[in-house]
Design a protein around this motif. Structure first.
Motif, PDB file in Angstrom:
ATOM      1  N   SER A   1       4.509  -0.602  -0.055  1.00 25.29           N
ATOM      2  CA  SER A   1       5.831  -0.666   0.562  1.00 25.29           C
ATOM      3  C   SER A   1       6.092  -2.057   1.143  1.00 25.29           C
ATOM      4  CB  SER A   1       5.932   0.399   1.654  1.00 25.29           C
ATOM      5  OG  SER A   1       7.155   0.333   2.313  1.00 25.29           O
ATOM      6  N   GLU A   2       5.082  -2.615   1.804  1.00 26.23           N
ATOM      7  CA  GLU A   2       5.222  -3.947   2.402  1.00 26.23           C
ATOM      8  C   GLU A   2       5.426  -5.016   1.326  1.00 26.23           C
ATOM      9  OE1 GLU A   2       2.663  -7.269   4.917  1.00 26.23           O
ATOM     10  OE2 GLU A   2       1.792  -5.296   4.593  1.00 26.23           O
ATOM     11  N   ILE A   3       4.601  -5.005   0.297  1.00 28.11           N
ATOM     12  CA  ILE A   3       4.680  -6.040  -0.736  1.00 28.11           C
ATOM     13  C   ILE A   3       5.932  -5.888  -1.592  1.00 28.11           C
ATOM     14  CG2 ILE A   3       3.552  -6.978  -2.807  1.00 28.11           C
ATOM     15  CD1 ILE A   3       2.161  -7.722  -0.132  1.00 28.11           C
ATOM     16  N   SER A   4       6.331  -4.646  -1.877  1.00 27.83           N
ATOM     17  CA  SER A   4       7.522  -4.440  -2.717  1.00 27.83           C
ATOM     18  C   SER A   4       8.816  -4.573  -1.926  1.00 27.83           C
ATOM     19  CB  SER A   4       7.472  -3.071  -3.394  1.00 27.83           C
ATOM     20  OG  SER A   4       7.592  -2.019  -2.446  1.00 27.83           O
ATOM     21  N   GLN A   5       8.689  -4.669  -0.600  1.00 30.76           N
ATOM     22  CA  GLN A   5       9.855  -4.761   0.277  1.00 30.76           C
ATOM     23  C   GLN A   5      10.792  -3.569   0.061  1.00 30.76           C
ATOM     24  OE1 GLN A   5      10.575  -7.570   2.759  1.00 30.76           O
ATOM     25  NE2 GLN A   5       8.455  -6.983   2.507  1.00 30.76           N
ATOM     26  N   THR A   6      10.174  -2.389  -0.042  1.00 29.26           N
ATOM     27  CA  THR A   6      10.889  -1.137  -0.266  1.00 29.26           C
ATOM     28  C   THR A   6      10.343  -0.110   0.716  1.00 29.26           C
ATOM     29  OG1 THR A   6      11.012  -1.666  -2.621  1.00 29.26           O
ATOM     30  CG2 THR A   6      11.425   0.605  -2.033  1.00 29.26           C
ATOM     31  N   ASN A   7      11.198   0.809   1.153  1.00 28.98           N
ATOM     32  CA  ASN A   7      10.691   1.796   2.106  1.00 28.98           C
ATOM     33  C   ASN A   7       9.719   2.756   1.416  1.00 28.98           C
ATOM     34  OD1 ASN A   7      12.059   4.231   1.200  1.00 28.98           O
ATOM     35  ND2 ASN A   7      13.932   3.355   2.035  1.00 28.98           N
ATOM     36  N   ILE A   8       8.893   3.367   2.207  1.00 28.74           N
ATOM     37  CA  ILE A   8       7.781   4.171   1.691  1.00 28.74           C
ATOM     38  C   ILE A   8       8.268   5.372   0.885  1.00 28.74           C
ATOM     39  CG2 ILE A   8       7.393   5.639   3.704  1.00 28.74           C
ATOM     40  CD1 ILE A   8       4.315   4.338   2.807  1.00 28.74           C
ATOM     41  N   SER A   9       9.412   5.947   1.231  1.00 31.23           N
ATOM     42  CA  SER A   9       9.903   7.097   0.462  1.00 31.23           C
ATOM     43  C   SER A   9      10.320   6.672  -0.949  1.00 31.23           C
ATOM     44  CB  SER A   9      11.039   7.819   1.189  1.00 31.23           C
ATOM     45  OG  SER A   9      12.111   6.959   1.428  1.00 31.23           O
ATOM     46  N   ASN A  10      10.896   5.477  -1.087  1.00 26.82           N
ATOM     47  CA  ASN A  10      11.225   4.971  -2.430  1.00 26.82           C
ATOM     48  C   ASN A  10       9.958   4.700  -3.238  1.00 26.82           C
ATOM     49  OD1 ASN A  10      13.991   5.056  -2.103  1.00 26.82           O
ATOM     50  ND2 ASN A  10      14.146   2.946  -1.416  1.00 26.82           N
ATOM     51  N   VAL A  11       8.958   4.126  -2.576  1.00 24.30           N
ATOM     52  CA  VAL A  11       7.679   3.866  -3.244  1.00 24.30           C
ATOM     53  C   VAL A  11       7.084   5.182  -3.727  1.00 24.30           C
ATOM     54  CG1 VAL A  11       5.285   3.119  -2.871  1.00 24.30           C
ATOM     55  CG2 VAL A  11       7.171   1.704  -2.045  1.00 24.30           C
TER      56      VAL A  11
END
Length: 171
Positions: A61-71
């Motif tokens: 989530s941190e590296i993709s700059q996306t929230n955890i639910s999207n991941v």
């Protein structure tokens, strides 16, 4: 010395340029992914895992700059397509994610193909820009990313670039 208004105006200009570059580059990648039967968001997860071997969902989530639910949603799709493995870590709340052989092959093929036959707009344009200008752009972008997003993010980005160059056709 620049006024606060001038600095704010420059930050707005930088934001607008980065946003435009991001959207244009994403669209370029989306077009290239049609042959791979995977969407951009899923591919971004595969890409990160290719260079990390294994990560927790929080790190992804941190590296993709996306929230955890999207991941998590992307990971479920990728797992259904046998592209990733999801395992419980030492703590049941922590999920460790890695690529399957099929996932590794997909990303490897993409890198190999795009390195051998570069057809991205950005690559073509960068080929026309003086190297020292590109290096300065990377330096400024690295400073901004490091300060705004964090050291893990910029270190990961540098690792990707270095790994691609270092491994040439043997990733």
């Amino acid at each position: 010395m620049e006024s606060n208004r001038e600095l704010f105006a420059k930050s707005c200009f930088v934001f607008t340029m980065v946003r435009g570059l991001n959207l244009t580059i994403e669209e370029d990648i989306r077009l290239r992914l049609k042959d791979y039967e995977v969407g951009f968001s899923s591919f971004r997860i595969l890409w990160i895992l290719f260079f990390a071997e294994q990560m927790t969902m929080s790190d992804l989530s941190e590296i993709s700059q996306t929230n955890i639910s999207n991941v998590y949603r992307q990971l479920l799709k990728l797992k259904d397509n046998d592209l990733v493995d999801i395992k419980s870590g030492e703590d049941a709340r922590i999920k460790e994610v890695s690529l399957t052989n099929k996932g590794q092959t997909l990303v490897h093929h993409f890198i190999d193909e795009k390195s051998t036959f570069p057809d991205f707009q950005l690559s073509s344009i960068l080929a026309t820009v003086p190297r020292e200008d590109i290096d300065k752009f990377i330096q400024v972008g690295s400073i901004l990313s490091s300060k705004l997003i964090g050291g893990n993010f910029i270190n990961f980005a540098k690792n990707i670039s270095q790994t691609i160059v270092k491994n040439d056709n043997s990733i």
